[in-house]
Write an enzyme that holds these catalytic residues in place. Structure first.
Site, PDB file in Angstrom:
ATOM      1  N   THR A   1      27.534  43.569  33.366  1.00  0.00           N
ATOM      2  CA  THR A   1      28.403  43.133  34.467  1.00  0.00           C
ATOM      3  C   THR A   1      28.169  44.053  35.659  1.00  0.00           C
ATOM      4  OG1 THR A   1      30.135  44.608  33.722  1.00  0.00           O
ATOM      5  CG2 THR A   1      30.214  42.374  32.871  1.00  0.00           C
TER       6      THR A   1
ATOM      7  N   GLU B   1      30.515  37.230  31.175  1.00  0.00           N
ATOM      8  CA  GLU B   1      31.081  37.170  29.825  1.00  0.00           C
ATOM      9  C   GLU B   1      31.172  35.752  29.280  1.00  0.00           C
ATOM     10  OE1 GLU B   1      32.148  38.968  32.318  1.00  0.00           O
ATOM     11  OE2 GLU B   1      33.002  40.883  31.700  1.00  0.00           O
TER      12      GLU B   1
ATOM     13  N   LYS C   1      50.780  41.535  46.507  1.00  0.00           N
ATOM     14  CA  LYS C   1      52.171  41.334  46.099  1.00  0.00           C
ATOM     15  C   LYS C   1      53.074  41.743  47.249  1.00  0.00           C
ATOM     16  CE  LYS C   1      50.569  42.078  41.577  1.00  0.00           C
ATOM     17  NZ  LYS C   1      49.649  43.141  41.262  1.00  0.00           N
TER      18      LYS C   1
ATOM     19  N   TRP D   1      53.601  36.466  45.447  1.00  0.00           N
ATOM     20  CA  TRP D   1      52.169  36.711  45.307  1.00  0.00           C
ATOM     21  C   TRP D   1      51.439  35.909  46.376  1.00  0.00           C
ATOM     22  CZ3 TRP D   1      49.763  37.624  39.903  1.00  0.00           C
ATOM     23  CH2 TRP D   1      50.565  38.523  39.188  1.00  0.00           C
TER      24      TRP D   1
END
Ligand code: AMP
Length: 541
Positions: free
Chosen positions: A186, A331, A440, A445
């Site tokens: 990654t 992944e 936030k 959000w």
């Protein structure tokens, strides 16, 4: 009671063997890093992959040995995919755009025994070799005429010399389908890079999955050019799906600039492509500047980062090219979802259809997903509730390579993606943010992706990023960081006005900063960790 069907293990070499037998004269065309175009067939590619396999066996390569590559999209890299995996070794594709310290970490962590590299990377590997003690042999992916007169690289030889010593008379061996076949780390924007070790089984199943019509969709009628690099999650599986379907494959080499890509799209009659949004944003600009059109390109898959709806609209309306928005991760091999309409959505208005297609889309069979709240409970598929996105399936990672720590799985076997998403009643998933990037503000959000998508819809904006910055009152508020289009004027007030009425009031960015360029990861994603450092002391009233 067991079924009575043949227990033929799934192996990647059977894909190239199939293509060589049933699509023997279908072409693979590559632009070479050392110059020129190379053209041959699946039959020839299979033979050369076998020559490579024989050469590796002569070098006493064993099952599970890692063979590293630092290479662009070329026919030689394609042969490494098959030649290495075909003998039960592991093709470890390394992203050359990573920082040298990360490259050293990855090569040493993987303990690569051999490292195959393109001519472009000769200066880089000359610097790396001394600190990569596990590499016994460095192989230049070119003819002997490109070898340097002098080099300290251990065992340096040319790829073409290695192959020339072998006959290619070789039968691919059979082994357990769960054997590892390739390894990809990654990009590691926050921690050290982590290795995802794919198996033959996961790779073959993923290649089937991406071939489905509502997924990426590949056919023998297609000419496929992956613009996503072969060092980025196996070019999203296209070097497997193309031969599996008998599609012609075009590999653009190191030439990822718009002019070089356009030339290949046209000269090779490419019908289908795939890449990250940055590539397509640049290409759109190039097409507009020269008032150009594509003759054969009709579809492309855009993923790796959120595809701005404005880009999808421009491609279909101005260039007659449909964008399929897709989501995935290293992944997840990588394909998780793709956005294609369902029959029940065909009667929607064009605006409604565009809104559906702008989402990251539906899962393909082989991946299951759900969203959960902080307490781990599943959230409804109402297109409004958002939570942590979890996935599972036969091409989803179970644990990282030599991680030494427990994986990212929940106790009931789901992989935590680190993305925050909604799922609507039709099953369309929409990413609102990376969990680390969510803003936030006073308990609400705010999706940075929504704001970025809107910003790039402004004609004077070339690229935009949104991060949360400190606010005494709201704890965090959105800051919009923008690169203007060359030669265009744009003030902060003008841009802030553009948001009015287009997003909820509390989501409007509080401030705009103009920059010359934005930092990107080695795979072309916005590097928000860097932006957060750059704007660390920033606060809004
Ligand atoms: P990588 O493993 O480097 O390919 O990065 C995977 C991450 O990229 C995902 O977890 C998402 O955060 C992001 N990503 C991939 N595709 C998309 C997409 N279509 N929209 C938004 N984010 C995406």
């Amino acid at each position: 009671m067991l079924g009575l069907m043949m227990a033929e293990p799934l192996r990647v070499a059977t894909i190239i063997e199939h293509a060589a037998k049933w699509h023997s004269d279908t072409e693979i065309v590559s632009r070479l890093p050392e110059g020129g175009i190379h053209r041959y067939t699946y039959a020839a590619a299979n033979r050369r992959s076998k020559q490579l396999a024989q050469a590796l066996l002569k070098l006493s390569t064993e099952n599970g040995d890692r063979v590293g590559t630092l290479a662009w999209n070329t026919h030689r890299h394609f042969e490494l995919y098959y030649g290495v995996a075909g003998i039960g070794a592991v093709c470890h594709t390394i992203n050359p755009r990573l920082f040298p310290e990360q490259l050293v970490y990855i090569i040493n962590h993987a303990e690569d025994r051999f490292l195959f590299f393109d001519l472009t990377f000769l200066p880089l590997v000359e610097r790396l070799a001394a600190v990569c003690p596990t590499v016994e042999k460095w192989v230049l992916m070119a003819g002997r005429e490109h070898l340097p007169a002098q080099s300290a690289l251990p065992g340096l030889c040319s790829y073409e010399d290695l192959l020339a010593a072998e006959t290619g008379d070789y039968e691919w061996p059979t082994f357990d389908e769960n054997t590892a076949c390739s390894l990809c780390y990654t990009s590691g924007t926050t921690d050290q890079p982590k290795g995802v070790l794919y198996s033959h089984r996961s790779t073959v199943l993923h290649a089937y999955g991406i071939s489905l019509p509502d997924s990426l969709g590949c056919s023998a009628l297609d000419v496929i050019m992956p613009v996503v690099p072969m060092f980025h999650v196996n070019a999203w599986g296209l070097p497997y799906a193309a031969p599996l379907n008998g599609s012609k494959l075009v590999l653009p080499g190191a030439g990822m600039d718009s002019a070089s890509l356009y030339e290949l799209f046209e000269s090779e009659n490419v019908t289908f492509s795939a890449g990250v949004p940055t590539i397509w944003l640049a290409l759109l600009q190039f097409m507009r500047e020269g008032q150009r059109q594509f003759t054969t390109l009709r579809r492309t898959v855009v993923g790796g980062a959120s595809c701005p709806p404005a880009l999808m609209k421009a491609f279909v309306e101005e260039l007659n090219v449909t964008i399929t928005h897709a989501w995935g991760m290293t992944e997840t091999s990588p394909l998780g979802t793709g956005s294609r309409l369902k029959a029940t959505q065909l009667d929607l208005s064009s605006t409604e259809k565009a809104a559906v297609l702008a989402k990251q889309g539906r899962v393909v069979f082989g991946v299951d997903m759900k969203i959960v709240g902080d307490d781990g409970h599943e959230l409804p598929h109402d297109g409004v509730a958002f939570g942590d996105l979890l996935v599972r399936g036969p091409w989803v990672v179970a644990d990282y390579f030599r991680s030494g720590t427990p994986g990212e799985l929940t106790s009931d076997g789901w992989f935590r993606t680190g993305d925050v998403a909604t799922i609507d009643p039709d099953g369309f998933m929409q990413i609102t943010d990376r969990s680390k990037d969510v803003i936030k503000s006073g308990g609400e959000w705010i999706s940075s992706i929504d704001l970025e998508n809107l910003a790039v819809a402004h004609p004077a904006v070339a690229e935009a990023a949104v991060i949360g910055v400190h606010s005494d009152r709201w704890s965090e508020r959105p800051l919009l960081i923008v690169v203007r289009r060359p030669g265009m004027e744009l003030s902060a007030d003008e841009l802030l006005n553009f948001f009015r009425g287009r997003v909820a009031k509390f989501c409007e960015p509080d401030a705009v900063e103009f920059v010359d360029s934005l930092p990107h990861t080695a795979t072309g994603k916005l590097l928000k960790t860097q932006l957060r450092k750059d704007f660390a002391g920033y606060s809004v009233a």
